[in-house]
Design an enzyme around this catalytic site. Structure first.
Site, PDB file in Angstrom:
ATOM      1  N   ASP A  88       0.925  -1.223   0.000  1.00 31.30           N
ATOM      2  CA  ASP A  88       0.001  -0.064   0.022  1.00 31.30           C
ATOM      3  C   ASP A  88       0.888   1.294   0.025  1.00 31.30           C
ATOM      4  O   ASP A  88       0.249   2.445  -0.305  1.00 31.30           O
ATOM      5  CB  ASP A  88      -0.880   0.138   1.108  1.00 31.30           C
TER       6      ASP A  88
ATOM      7  N   ARG B 177      -3.019   1.191  -9.518  1.00 32.69           N
ATOM      8  CA  ARG B 177      -1.874   2.123  -9.101  1.00 32.69           C
ATOM      9  C   ARG B 177      -0.532   2.080  -9.839  1.00 32.69           C
ATOM     10  O   ARG B 177       0.234   3.073  -9.519  1.00 32.69           O
ATOM     11  CB  ARG B 177      -1.749   1.833  -7.497  1.00 32.69           C
TER      12      ARG B 177
ATOM     13  N   LYS C 178      -5.819  -2.615  -7.011  1.00 30.06           N
ATOM     14  CA  LYS C 178      -5.990  -1.998  -5.977  1.00 30.06           C
ATOM     15  C   LYS C 178      -7.237  -1.047  -6.025  1.00 30.06           C
ATOM     16  O   LYS C 178      -7.869  -1.058  -6.973  1.00 30.06           O
ATOM     17  CB  LYS C 178      -4.769  -1.067  -5.560  1.00 30.06           C
TER      18      LYS C 178
HETATM   19  C1  S3P Z   1      -5.362  -5.648   3.207  1.00 29.54           C
HETATM   20  C2  S3P Z   1      -4.895  -6.523   2.537  1.00 29.54           C
HETATM   21  C3  S3P Z   1      -3.955  -5.869   1.297  1.00 29.54           C
HETATM   22  C4  S3P Z   1      -3.826  -4.508   1.368  1.00 29.54           C
HETATM   23  C5  S3P Z   1      -5.007  -3.759   1.762  1.00 29.54           C
HETATM   24  C6  S3P Z   1      -5.720  -4.295   3.188  1.00 29.54           C
HETATM   25  C7  S3P Z   1      -6.071  -6.208   4.288  1.00 29.54           C
HETATM   26  O1  S3P Z   1      -4.775  -6.079   0.117  1.00 29.54           O
HETATM   27  O2  S3P Z   1      -3.617  -4.024   0.051  1.00 29.54           O
HETATM   28  O3  S3P Z   1      -5.133  -2.222   1.782  1.00 29.54           O
HETATM   29  O4  S3P Z   1      -6.699  -5.782   5.510  1.00 29.54           O
HETATM   30  O5  S3P Z   1      -5.899  -7.699   4.515  1.00 29.54           O
HETATM   31  P1  S3P Z   1      -4.719  -7.595  -0.705  1.00 29.54           P
HETATM   32  O6  S3P Z   1      -5.009  -8.783   0.137  1.00 29.54           O
HETATM   33  O7  S3P Z   1      -5.517  -7.558  -1.825  1.00 29.54           O
HETATM   34  O8  S3P Z   1      -3.281  -7.441  -1.089  1.00 29.54           O
END
Ligand code: S3P
Length: 431
Positions: A316, A347, A343
């Site tokens: 992120d 991004r 995302k």
């Molecule tokens: C998150 C996992 C990540 C991250 C998101 C929050 C989470 O996403 O990018 O902001 O809280 O499990 P992904 O599981 O798609 O990688």
């Protein structure tokens, strides 16, 4: 739409500022407190739009949740008492909310419909729907369950042994949550470790969970509330001020009680690699989520390469890292970050376009970007693409541009950092 034209006169950011609670942990604190019978007090909850919608979702299931800004009290009769939501559950922009709740609802005896905003409605949900269907879940949705709205008729699930095809904590968490209600053990294997907040919270709530290297096994469990949950400051929000501290001349910023879970601290490793002047003081005393204070000062940065196992640990933070890289000496290469394309917006494309507009030299690749350092950024008109982290990166950029930065809409910042502008003002005035 909340358009902003920014050009800060200040040439430095100084002082201490409290960063709001971690978004990932805040979501999970509501989910687990709602599943467990009893009352759970959550401290330093993030009152951002995404997490507030997770509260609303559990209210629709009959859980009593009260909150006063960052203090939340969850009073639940346990998941056995959840009632079927009368109306579709709206999850706004929240990928975490959507994917974790699809996993949870698949194994509970209720019918639910989940939907989201225009951005979330375009994000892939098949990554959770596939393994859940393998467990026996009954899920239908747009494009055969690839996109929201999604309807779930919860039913009895079988356990599964599942190797994650994507590096995603949301997919891991969805399958583990479903596993809590399956009729046998569920194992999730991941080649690259992703954030482990779900596993940690399952342990805190007494679930039967076993972690061996890269395999996580959960058995059908009853959960017990620990009574209290403390949410550390969100390192992904802190990252914007860490970057600002490093690139805005003469700055010095102190951020207390920031989450230092190793699955999230890739930004700290990258700042070290780039030669940032930084001091980290761990302050947590108990088990669970570690946290500590971070102090950062203006630094002469150098370019670096970010790839492989590091990527999920800072996924992120890539928009703000890319901005820092434009100020470093030499080139920065980011690769193996193809997940960025799905995302809140794509991004990779968005960061490259914005930084180019501002005057940087950046080249897009399939799975990342190549950023030339030592750029003088001039400013310009940019879009935030409805993405909170793009908007915040653009705001920080305006501190180092020679002319103003005009952002089409900064309202998305409320998703993860509702006090962002107030805290910038604090640091401008050195409080
Ligand atoms: C998150 C996992 C990540 C991250 C998101 C929050 C989470 O996403 O990018 O902001 O809280 O499990 P992904 O599981 O798609 O990688």
């Amino acid at each position: 739409m909340d358009k902003k034209t920014l050009h800060y006169d200040t040439k430095t950011l100084q002082g201490i500022t409290d960063i709001p609670g971690d978004k990932s942990i805040s979501h999970r604190s509501i989910i687990f407190s709602s599943l467990a019978k009893g009352t759970t007090e959550i401290n330093n909850f993030l009152p951002g739009e995404d997490c507030l919608l997770t509260i609303e979702a559990f209210r629709q299931l009959g859980v009593t949740i009260t909150h006063d800004d960052t203090n939340v009290s969850v009073k639940s009769e346990g998941y056995q008492s959840f009632k079927e939501p009368q109306t579709p559950i709206y999850l706004g922009n929240s990928g975490t909310g959507a994917r974790l709740l699809i996993g949870l609802f698949a194994g509970l005896p209720i019918f639910s419909i989940l939907h989201g905003d225009q951005y979330l409605s375009e994000r892939p949900m098949d990554r959770v729907v596939h393994p859940l269907r393998e467990m026996g879940a009954s899920i239908s949705g747009r494009e055969n369950g690839r996109k929201l709205p999604i309807a779930i008729q919860g039913n009895k699930l079988s356990g599964i042994d599942y190797t994650l095809p994507v590096k995603s904590a949301q997919v891991k968490s969805a399958v583990l949550l479903a596993g809590l209600f399956a009729d046998e053990d569920t194992t999730v294997r991941e080649e690259t470790q992703t954030r482990d907040h779900t596993e940690k919270m399952m342990q805190t709530f007494g679930a039967s969970i076993d972690i061996k290297d890269t395999a996580i096994t959960v058995a059908p469990s009853t959960l017990q509330t620990p009574g209290n949950i403390d949410v550390p400051g969100d390192i992904s929000s802190a990252a914007f001020f860490l970057a600002a501290g490093a690139i805005v001349p003469e700055s010095k910023i102190i951020l207390p009680s920031i989450g230092l879970n190793e699955t999230r601290t890739g930004i700290i490793d990258v700042l070290h690699q780039m030669g940032a002047q930084m001091k980290i003081t761990p302050t947590s005393t108990d088990e669970g989520e570690p946290y500590g204070d971070i102090e950062i000062s203006y630094s002469h940065l150098k370019g670096t390469t970010i790839e492989g196992d590091m990527i999920p640990r800072l996924i992120d933070e890539i928009p703000i890292i890319a901005l820092m890289a434009t100020q470093a000496k030499g080139q920065t290469i980011i690769r193996n970050a193809e997940e960025l394309r799905v995302k809140e917006t794509d991004r990779i494309q968005a960061v490259v376009e914005v930084l180019q507009t501002l005057g940087a030299s950046v080249q897009e690749t399939n799975d990342g970007m190549i950023i030339e350092g030592n750029s003088t950024l001039k400013g310009g008109k940019v879009s935030a693409y409805g993405d909170h982290r793009m908007a915040m990166m653009e705001v920080i950029a305006s501190f180092i541009t020679s002319h103003s930065v005009e952002i089409d809409d900064v309202s998305s910042i409320d998703i993860s950092f509702p006090t962002f502008f107030e805290q910038i003002e604090q640091l401008i005035h050195g409080k």
